[in-house]
Motif scaffolding. Structure first.
Motif, PDB file in Angstrom:
ATOM      1  N   HIS A   1       3.308  -5.511   5.107  1.00 62.64           N
ATOM      2  CA  HIS A   1       3.100  -6.955   5.234  1.00 62.64           C
ATOM      3  C   HIS A   1       1.842  -7.315   6.012  1.00 62.64           C
ATOM      4  O   HIS A   1       1.626  -8.482   6.332  1.00 62.64           O
ATOM      5  N   GLY A   2       0.996  -6.340   6.350  1.00 61.81           N
ATOM      6  CA  GLY A   2      -0.293  -6.624   6.956  1.00 61.81           C
ATOM      7  C   GLY A   2      -0.254  -7.024   8.415  1.00 61.81           C
ATOM      8  O   GLY A   2       0.774  -6.936   9.076  1.00 61.81           O
ATOM      9  N   PHE A   3      -1.391  -7.473   8.909  1.00 55.76           N
ATOM     10  CA  PHE A   3      -1.540  -7.779  10.329  1.00 55.76           C
ATOM     11  C   PHE A   3      -1.541  -9.272  10.642  1.00 55.76           C
ATOM     12  O   PHE A   3      -1.403  -9.664  11.793  1.00 55.76           O
TER      13      PHE A   3
ATOM     14  N   LEU B   1       0.832  -1.178   0.000  1.00 56.68           N
ATOM     15  CA  LEU B   1       0.000   0.000   0.000  1.00 56.68           C
ATOM     16  C   LEU B   1       0.875   1.239   0.000  1.00 56.68           C
ATOM     17  O   LEU B   1       1.846   1.315   0.746  1.00 56.68           O
ATOM     18  N   LYS B   2       0.515   2.188  -0.819  1.00 53.56           N
ATOM     19  CA  LYS B   2       1.265   3.436  -0.842  1.00 53.56           C
ATOM     20  C   LYS B   2       1.083   4.143   0.495  1.00 53.56           C
ATOM     21  O   LYS B   2      -0.032   4.348   0.954  1.00 53.56           O
ATOM     22  N   ASP B   3       2.187   4.470   1.122  1.00 52.80           N
ATOM     23  CA  ASP B   3       2.206   5.133   2.435  1.00 52.80           C
ATOM     24  C   ASP B   3       1.443   4.339   3.495  1.00 52.80           C
ATOM     25  O   ASP B   3       0.900   4.916   4.435  1.00 52.80           O
ATOM     26  N   ASN B   4       1.358   3.023   3.344  1.00 52.26           N
ATOM     27  CA  ASN B   4       0.675   2.138   4.301  1.00 52.26           C
ATOM     28  C   ASN B   4      -0.771   2.560   4.538  1.00 52.26           C
ATOM     29  O   ASN B   4      -1.312   2.398   5.631  1.00 52.26           O
ATOM     30  N   THR B   5      -1.412   3.100   3.499  1.00 51.44           N
ATOM     31  CA  THR B   5      -2.756   3.652   3.622  1.00 51.44           C
ATOM     32  C   THR B   5      -3.699   3.005   2.611  1.00 51.44           C
ATOM     33  O   THR B   5      -3.372   2.860   1.435  1.00 51.44           O
ATOM     34  N   LEU B   6      -4.879   2.643   3.092  1.00 55.90           N
ATOM     35  CA  LEU B   6      -5.933   2.059   2.271  1.00 55.90           C
ATOM     36  C   LEU B   6      -7.121   3.007   2.330  1.00 55.90           C
ATOM     37  O   LEU B   6      -7.546   3.406   3.425  1.00 55.90           O
ATOM     38  N   LEU B   7      -7.662   3.404   1.191  1.00 55.31           N
ATOM     39  CA  LEU B   7      -8.813   4.303   1.134  1.00 55.31           C
ATOM     40  C   LEU B   7     -10.018   3.521   0.627  1.00 55.31           C
ATOM     41  O   LEU B   7      -9.993   2.978  -0.483  1.00 55.31           O
ATOM     42  N   VAL B   8     -11.071   3.437   1.447  1.00 56.52           N
ATOM     43  CA  VAL B   8     -12.287   2.713   1.087  1.00 56.52           C
ATOM     44  C   VAL B   8     -13.484   3.607   1.391  1.00 56.52           C
ATOM     45  O   VAL B   8     -13.675   4.021   2.540  1.00 56.52           O
ATOM     46  N   ASN B   9     -14.263   3.906   0.354  1.00 56.68           N
ATOM     47  CA  ASN B   9     -15.467   4.726   0.512  1.00 56.68           C
ATOM     48  C   ASN B   9     -15.193   6.025   1.266  1.00 56.68           C
ATOM     49  O   ASN B   9     -15.952   6.429   2.145  1.00 56.68           O
ATOM     50  N   GLY B  10     -14.068   6.665   0.943  1.00 55.87           N
ATOM     51  CA  GLY B  10     -13.724   7.952   1.542  1.00 55.87           C
ATOM     52  C   GLY B  10     -13.112   7.869   2.926  1.00 55.87           C
ATOM     53  O   GLY B  10     -12.761   8.887   3.507  1.00 55.87           O
ATOM     54  N   LYS B  11     -12.968   6.674   3.485  1.00 51.12           N
ATOM     55  CA  LYS B  11     -12.372   6.506   4.810  1.00 51.12           C
ATOM     56  C   LYS B  11     -10.974   5.916   4.664  1.00 51.12           C
ATOM     57  O   LYS B  11     -10.753   5.006   3.876  1.00 51.12           O
ATOM     58  N   THR B  12     -10.042   6.437   5.442  1.00 48.77           N
ATOM     59  CA  THR B  12      -8.656   6.008   5.380  1.00 48.77           C
ATOM     60  C   THR B  12      -8.362   4.981   6.474  1.00 48.77           C
ATOM     61  O   THR B  12      -8.748   5.163   7.627  1.00 48.77           O
ATOM     62  N   TYR B  13      -7.669   3.920   6.084  1.00 42.39           N
ATOM     63  CA  TYR B  13      -7.247   2.872   7.022  1.00 42.39           C
ATOM     64  C   TYR B  13      -5.738   2.760   6.928  1.00 42.39           C
ATOM     65  O   TYR B  13      -5.175   2.818   5.839  1.00 42.39           O
TER      66      TYR B  13
END
Length: 77
Positions: free
Chosen positions: A18-20, A1-13
């Motif tokens: 390497h995930g959780f 993920l770019k900058d360790n950020t996931l964007l879903v429906n306008g919300k940032t995670y």
């Protein structure tokens, strides 16, 4: 993920590289001398990093001198 950020429906995670799963506790579903079956199910901690309900299963199986590893991801949403 770019900058360790996931964007879903306008919300940032935020999810570390390497995930959780690698730092999560899996529950044992079944085990025997030649195999072991584990699962990681979504929870409050995973939902803060990944907004989907899932179950991730891993099966380790010994066959002779070989180890077979199988992965299964179940979408619960």
């Amino acid at each position: 993920l770019k900058d360790n950020t996931l964007l879903v429906n306008g919300k940032t995670y935020h999810m570390n590289r390497h995930g959780f799963a690698r730092t999560s506790n899996f529950r044992r579903i079944e085990s025997a001398p030649d195999h072991a079956h584990f699962a990681l199910r979504f929870n409050d901690d995973t939902l803060q990093q990944y907004p989907y309900k899932f179950e991730f299963q891993v099966v380790y199986q010994l066959k002779g001198r070989s180890l077979k590893v199988m992965y299964k991801v179940i979408n619960l949403d």
